[in-house]
Design a protein around this motif. Structure first.
Motif, PDB file in Angstrom:
ATOM      1  N   GLU A  11       5.979   3.858  10.042  1.00  0.00           N
ATOM      2  CA  GLU A  11       6.026   2.392  10.131  1.00  0.00           C
ATOM      3  C   GLU A  11       4.796   1.867  10.860  1.00  0.00           C
ATOM      4  O   GLU A  11       4.154   0.914  10.407  1.00  0.00           O
ATOM      5  N   TYR A  12       4.485   2.484  11.985  1.00  0.00           N
ATOM      6  CA  TYR A  12       3.344   2.034  12.782  1.00  0.00           C
ATOM      7  C   TYR A  12       2.029   2.197  12.025  1.00  0.00           C
ATOM      8  O   TYR A  12       1.159   1.330  12.083  1.00  0.00           O
ATOM      9  N   VAL A  13       1.881   3.311  11.326  1.00  0.00           N
ATOM     10  CA  VAL A  13       0.657   3.538  10.549  1.00  0.00           C
ATOM     11  C   VAL A  13       0.533   2.493   9.448  1.00  0.00           C
ATOM     12  O   VAL A  13      -0.534   1.916   9.235  1.00  0.00           O
ATOM     13  N   ILE A  14       1.629   2.234   8.745  1.00  0.00           N
ATOM     14  CA  ILE A  14       1.594   1.239   7.679  1.00  0.00           C
ATOM     15  C   ILE A  14       1.272  -0.139   8.252  1.00  0.00           C
ATOM     16  O   ILE A  14       0.432  -0.869   7.715  1.00  0.00           O
ATOM     17  N   ASP A  15       1.924  -0.504   9.341  1.00  0.00           N
ATOM     18  CA  ASP A  15       1.669  -1.807   9.958  1.00  0.00           C
ATOM     19  C   ASP A  15       0.224  -1.944  10.414  1.00  0.00           C
ATOM     20  O   ASP A  15      -0.359  -3.030  10.333  1.00  0.00           O
ATOM     21  N   ALA A  16      -0.356  -0.852  10.890  1.00  0.00           N
ATOM     22  CA  ALA A  16      -1.724  -0.900  11.405  1.00  0.00           C
ATOM     23  C   ALA A  16      -2.766  -0.934  10.295  1.00  0.00           C
ATOM     24  O   ALA A  16      -3.897  -1.376  10.523  1.00  0.00           O
ATOM     25  N   THR A  17      -2.403  -0.504   9.096  1.00  0.00           N
ATOM     26  CA  THR A  17      -3.412  -0.384   8.038  1.00  0.00           C
ATOM     27  C   THR A  17      -3.202  -1.333   6.866  1.00  0.00           C
ATOM     28  O   THR A  17      -4.100  -1.481   6.046  1.00  0.00           O
ATOM     29  N   THR A  18      -2.017  -1.932   6.755  1.00  0.00           N
ATOM     30  CA  THR A  18      -1.746  -2.815   5.623  1.00  0.00           C
ATOM     31  C   THR A  18      -0.926  -4.012   6.086  1.00  0.00           C
ATOM     32  O   THR A  18      -0.526  -4.092   7.247  1.00  0.00           O
ATOM     33  N   THR A  19      -0.637  -4.894   5.169  1.00  0.00           N
ATOM     34  CA  THR A  19       0.237  -6.027   5.466  1.00  0.00           C
ATOM     35  C   THR A  19       1.558  -5.904   4.710  1.00  0.00           C
ATOM     36  O   THR A  19       2.285  -6.876   4.556  1.00  0.00           O
ATOM     37  N   ASP A  20       1.879  -4.706   4.231  1.00  0.00           N
ATOM     38  CA  ASP A  20       3.063  -4.490   3.411  1.00  0.00           C
ATOM     39  C   ASP A  20       4.373  -4.475   4.188  1.00  0.00           C
ATOM     40  O   ASP A  20       5.431  -4.577   3.592  1.00  0.00           O
ATOM     41  N   GLY A  21       4.341  -4.320   5.478  1.00  0.00           N
ATOM     42  CA  GLY A  21       5.567  -4.239   6.262  1.00  0.00           C
ATOM     43  C   GLY A  21       6.055  -2.819   6.394  1.00  0.00           C
ATOM     44  O   GLY A  21       6.692  -2.290   5.495  1.00  0.00           O
ATOM     45  N   GLY A  22       5.714  -2.189   7.506  1.00  0.00           N
ATOM     46  CA  GLY A  22       6.012  -0.781   7.709  1.00  0.00           C
ATOM     47  C   GLY A  22       7.471  -0.424   7.674  1.00  0.00           C
ATOM     48  O   GLY A  22       7.849   0.603   7.125  1.00  0.00           O
ATOM     49  N   ARG A  23       8.324  -1.265   8.256  1.00  0.00           N
ATOM     50  CA  ARG A  23       9.749  -0.926   8.327  1.00  0.00           C
ATOM     51  C   ARG A  23      10.331  -0.798   6.924  1.00  0.00           C
ATOM     52  O   ARG A  23      11.041   0.136   6.610  1.00  0.00           O
ATOM     53  N   ARG A  24      10.008  -1.737   6.061  1.00  0.00           N
ATOM     54  CA  ARG A  24      10.533  -1.728   4.700  1.00  0.00           C
ATOM     55  C   ARG A  24       9.998  -0.531   3.919  1.00  0.00           C
ATOM     56  O   ARG A  24      10.739   0.161   3.232  1.00  0.00           O
ATOM     57  N   CYS A  25       8.711  -0.270   4.019  1.00  0.00           N
ATOM     58  CA  CYS A  25       8.089   0.811   3.249  1.00  0.00           C
ATOM     59  C   CYS A  25       8.477   2.192   3.766  1.00  0.00           C
ATOM     60  O   CYS A  25       8.753   3.091   2.977  1.00  0.00           O
TER      61      CYS A  25
END
Length: 83
Positions: A11-25
């Motif tokens: 989640e943290y990696v996704i949040d830090a690198t994209t705007t897709d929403g880490g929790r959902r992805c």
């Protein structure tokens, strides 16, 4: 590492690198982490989190099926139908 911790890390990696929403992805990866934890152990879960995190940092977004294939590779499971 436990599956829940691994999902949080992704989640943290996704949040830090994209705007897709880490929790959902990242929630889609939970089954792969849980399977790796059950068949392997905490170190294997950490290895899977590292691989998936590296892919996300590189701009890729592995889908849950790809996460499952990576999990199989880490566990040494045959993914070619046993051939």
């Amino acid at each position: 590492m436990r599956p829940g911790e691994a999902v949080k890390q992704i989640e943290y990696v996704i949040d830090a690198t994209t705007t897709d929403g880490g929790r959902r992805c990242a929630a889609g990866y939970r089954p792969a982490f849980e399977r790796v934890h059950a068949a392997g152990g905490g170190d294997d879960v950490a290895d899977l989190a590292t691989v998936l995190g590296d892919e996300v940092r590189d701009g890729s977004r592995p889908d849950p099926a790809e996460a499952g294939r990576v999990a199989d590779e880490l566990l040494g499971v045959a993914t070619d139908g046993g051939e």
